[in-house]
Scaffold this active site. Structure first.
Site, short mmCIF file in Angstrom:
data_model
loop_
_atom_site.label_atom_id
_atom_site.label_comp_id
_atom_site.label_asym_id
_atom_site.label_seq_id
_atom_site.Cartn_x
_atom_site.Cartn_y
_atom_site.Cartn_z
N TYR A 19 0.61 -1.25 0.11
CA TYR A 19 0.10 0.01 -0.09
C TYR A 19 0.90 1.35 0.09
O TYR A 19 0.07 2.40 -0.17
CB TYR A 19 -0.95 -0.25 1.28
CG TYR A 19 -1.78 -1.22 1.26
CD1 TYR A 19 -3.02 -1.28 0.64
CD2 TYR A 19 -1.72 -2.26 2.13
CE1 TYR A 19 -3.76 -2.22 0.59
CE2 TYR A 19 -2.48 -3.37 2.23
CZ TYR A 19 -3.77 -3.36 1.29
OH TYR A 19 -4.49 -4.37 1.40
N ASP A 21 3.30 2.85 -2.02
CA ASP A 21 3.10 3.63 -3.44
C ASP A 21 1.95 4.42 -3.35
O ASP A 21 1.88 5.53 -3.39
CB ASP A 21 3.37 2.80 -4.54
CG ASP A 21 4.47 1.64 -4.25
OD1 ASP A 21 5.66 2.06 -4.22
OD2 ASP A 21 4.24 0.46 -4.32
N GLN A 264 -7.68 4.80 5.18
CA GLN A 264 -6.37 5.52 5.60
C GLN A 264 -6.72 6.93 6.47
O GLN A 264 -5.84 7.26 7.37
CB GLN A 264 -5.72 6.13 4.24
CG GLN A 264 -4.21 6.72 4.42
CD GLN A 264 -3.51 7.44 3.50
OE1 GLN A 264 -4.16 8.10 2.76
NE2 GLN A 264 -2.32 6.93 2.94
N ARG A 280 5.64 -0.15 9.13
CA ARG A 280 6.29 -0.56 7.99
C ARG A 280 6.57 0.44 7.03
O ARG A 280 6.07 1.26 6.92
CB ARG A 280 5.87 -2.02 7.74
CG ARG A 280 4.52 -1.96 6.94
CD ARG A 280 4.01 -3.17 6.42
NE ARG A 280 3.23 -3.21 5.42
CZ ARG A 280 2.25 -4.14 4.97
NH1 ARG A 280 2.29 -5.30 5.55
NH2 ARG A 280 1.47 -3.98 3.63
N GLY A 281 7.31 -0.26 5.95
CA GLY A 281 7.19 0.49 4.53
C GLY A 281 7.62 2.03 4.78
O GLY A 281 8.62 2.48 5.23
N GLU A 282 6.76 2.83 4.32
CA GLU A 282 7.20 4.36 4.28
C GLU A 282 6.09 5.25 4.93
O GLU A 282 6.36 6.06 5.91
CB GLU A 282 7.19 4.90 3.08
CG GLU A 282 7.78 6.32 2.73
CD GLU A 282 8.48 6.64 1.37
OE1 GLU A 282 9.18 5.83 0.98
OE2 GLU A 282 8.26 7.79 1.00
N ASP A 283 4.91 5.04 4.71
CA ASP A 283 3.69 5.98 4.96
C ASP A 283 3.16 5.88 6.35
O ASP A 283 3.15 6.64 7.05
CB ASP A 283 2.49 5.82 4.07
CG ASP A 283 1.59 7.10 4.24
OD1 ASP A 283 2.11 8.20 4.42
OD2 ASP A 283 0.28 6.65 4.77
O1 TRH Z 1 2.29 -1.16 2.61
P1 TRH Z 1 3.63 -0.80 2.72
O2 TRH Z 1 4.51 -2.06 3.09
O3 TRH Z 1 4.01 -0.06 1.50
C1 TRH Z 1 5.04 -0.09 0.82
C2 TRH Z 1 5.19 -0.82 -0.39
O4 TRH Z 1 5.58 -2.13 -0.30
C3 TRH Z 1 6.24 -0.38 -1.45
O5 TRH Z 1 6.55 -1.27 -2.77
C4 TRH Z 1 7.41 -0.05 -0.64
O6 TRH Z 1 8.49 0.50 -1.52
C5 TRH Z 1 7.29 1.05 0.69
O7 TRH Z 1 6.56 0.42 1.33
C6 TRH Z 1 8.60 1.37 1.16
O8 TRH Z 1 3.64 0.07 3.84
P2 TRH Z 1 3.43 1.70 3.89
O9 TRH Z 1 4.09 2.60 3.06
O10 TRH Z 1 3.51 1.94 5.52
O11 TRH Z 1 1.69 1.77 3.50
C7 TRH Z 1 0.63 1.40 4.14
C8 TRH Z 1 -0.52 2.28 3.82
O12 TRH Z 1 -1.66 1.66 4.33
C9 TRH Z 1 -0.13 3.49 4.91
O13 TRH Z 1 -0.82 4.31 3.90
C10 TRH Z 1 -1.22 3.51 5.94
C11 TRH Z 1 -2.41 2.52 5.26
N1 TRH Z 1 -3.29 1.89 6.39
C12 TRH Z 1 -4.45 1.95 6.31
O14 TRH Z 1 -5.12 2.89 5.54
N2 TRH Z 1 -5.22 1.13 7.06
C13 TRH Z 1 -4.78 0.29 7.94
O15 TRH Z 1 -5.45 -0.35 8.67
C14 TRH Z 1 -3.34 0.08 7.88
C15 TRH Z 1 -2.63 -1.11 8.74
C16 TRH Z 1 -2.53 0.78 6.95
#
Ligand code: TRH
Length: 392
Positions: A19, A21, A264, A280-283
């Site tokens: 999620y 990207d 989100q 995890r990841g970035e956001d």
């Molecule tokens: O999902 P991620 O692991 O995303 C990424 C991708 O894998 C990408 O390819 C990689 O390059 C990057 O990480 C570093 O983790 P991230 O970035 O934290 O994204 C998760 C999103 O999901 C974030 O916007 C929060 C959202 N989210 C919700 O909206 N509801 C939820 O219940 C949860 C747990 C998360």
């Protein structure tokens, strides 16, 4: 002479996986539209992934307006309308050739921004904002790096985020916020957490050493309630522990609560209602920094352990706001959680991490000040592009 800031923005996002990207692209799109009066089109190749973050999205619509953003499908070979003033190539996923051809044919060439991944590595400072004209067309193209140190683009932060966060946490501190937290759990079909429990939100990749964490919590001195959003990690835990579709499981001093994956816009409240956030990841990693509670980052794995360099770079910078002993403890737990060779065992790192939560919260207040000094990514990007337009 003042030049009007660029008003029309196109953001192209190819979902590599998970999620992050689209999570970053969507947040940026909304913020540019809401706070900078921009007309934003978000082109995304996997609408169902965006829908998980924003349930209003219609996965079958060719064009739709969602929360002030035009959302359109990103498809190779499709026809594209005339380009915007600024074109964001999210995470360097690339732009459709037909769209690039339109950019090249425009009388006023749009700005092409490659929005890179967040990194605390020191080389970011030298590369942030550098021009790199597109080799085939000569179109003006720039690399833009989010970051947590001066000389980077900063991280995303909506204008009202900290006020909302502080209001939630102030009532928590005063005891009244128990109602907010209770309401949060009630809305998801659970009782409030016991007053003496430590609450975790647990968002990580399935390969995280969750067994070790659970075992440390089961045997720990304080009750722990772990909120686990539905997704691959929850599925892996359910399968390995043969939990079926149970939503709540008590094992020793640990209670697992499987919660829905929330939109989100609601995700921050899960972080604010938790005492410790695994992200995890970035956001989600950035949101945990703004949430201000002790947090643990599960970094996205890269080939040749490139992610370990990135992880250590962040720990180095973050460690500067913590007392030396707490910085060591945080490093130990993060390295253990990320399976780094030679990391201390999680069983010993976890109680030490719990013991220095207060020092971490204090450090996070300083961290917040440091991040605020950088400005926020959307505003910085807007400023950067306005400057380039003015120079044209
Ligand atoms: O999902 P991620 O692991 O995303 C990424 C991708 O894998 C990408 O390819 C990689 O390059 C990057 O990480 C570093 O983790 P991230 O970035 O934290 O994204 C998760 C999103 O999901 C974030 O916007 C929060 C959202 N989210 C919700 O909206 N509801 C939820 O219940 C949860 C747990 C998360």
């Amino acid at each position: 002479m003042s030049t009007a800031p660029p008003r029309r923005w196109d953001i192209f996002c190819r979902v590599i996986d998970n999620y992050g990207d689209i999570g970053v692209s969507w947040r940026l799109a909304r913020q540019l539209a809401h706070e900078h009066g921009a007309a934003v089109r978000l082109w995304v190749d996997q609408l169902p992934v965006l829908r998980a973050l924003c349930p209003e999205v219609d996965v079958n619509a060719a064009v739709q307006s969602v929360q002030g953003v035009r959302v359109l499908p990103y498809a190779e070979g499709a026809d594209y309308p005339p380009p915007a003033d600024v074109v964001i190539d999210a995470f360097g996923g690339g732009l459709p050739p037909a769209y690039i051809a339109q950019m090249a044919a425009s009388a006023v060439k749009p700005l092409w921004i490659v929005l890179e991944y967040l990194s605390a590595e020191s080389w970011v400072r030298e590369h942030h904002g550098l021009p790199s004209p597109h080799p085939q067309t000569g179109l003006p193209r720039y690399f833009y790096f989010p970051g947590v140190a001066p000389g980077s683009g900063g991280v995303l932060r909506e204008a009202d985020l900290l006020a909302r966060r502080d209001a939630f946490c102030a009532t928590e501190d005063a005891g009244a916020g128990v109602n907010d937290r209770r309401a949060w759990w009630a809305a998801r079909g659970f009782d409030d957490v016991p007053a003496d429990a430590i609450t975790l939100s647990l968002f990580a990749y399935p390969h995280a050493p969750w067994r070790e964490l659970f075992s440390a919590c089961e045997q720990g001195a304080s009750p722990v309630v772990a909120a686990i959003p539905e997704g691959p990690l929850a599925a892996a835990i359910r399968e390995a522990c043969r939990l079926g579709q149970s939503r709540r499981v008590q094992t020793g001093n640990l209670e697992l609560r499987f919660v829905p994956f929330v939109p989100q816009l609601d995700y921050d409240t899960l972080l604010w209602a938790s005492d410790i956030n695994f992200v995890r990841g970035e956001d989600s990693f950035v949101r945990a920094q703004w949430a201000g509670q002790p947090f643990v980052w599960h970094i996205y794995s890269q080939a040749e352990a490139a992610h370990e360099v990135k992880l250590r770079a962040f720990l180095d910078v973050f460690g500067e706001v913590l007392p030396a002993d707490s910085a060591r403890v945080v490093r130990n737990l993060w390295l253990a959680w990320n399976g780094v060779a030679a990391a201390p065992p999680l069983a010993s790192a976890w109680p030490e991490f719990l013991a220095c939560r207060q020092a971490q919260r204090q450090g996070l207040r300083l961290w917040r000040e440091k991040l605020l000094e950088l400005g926020d990514l959307a505003g910085n990007l807007q400023h950067f592009c306005s400057g380039l337009v003015a120079k044209k």
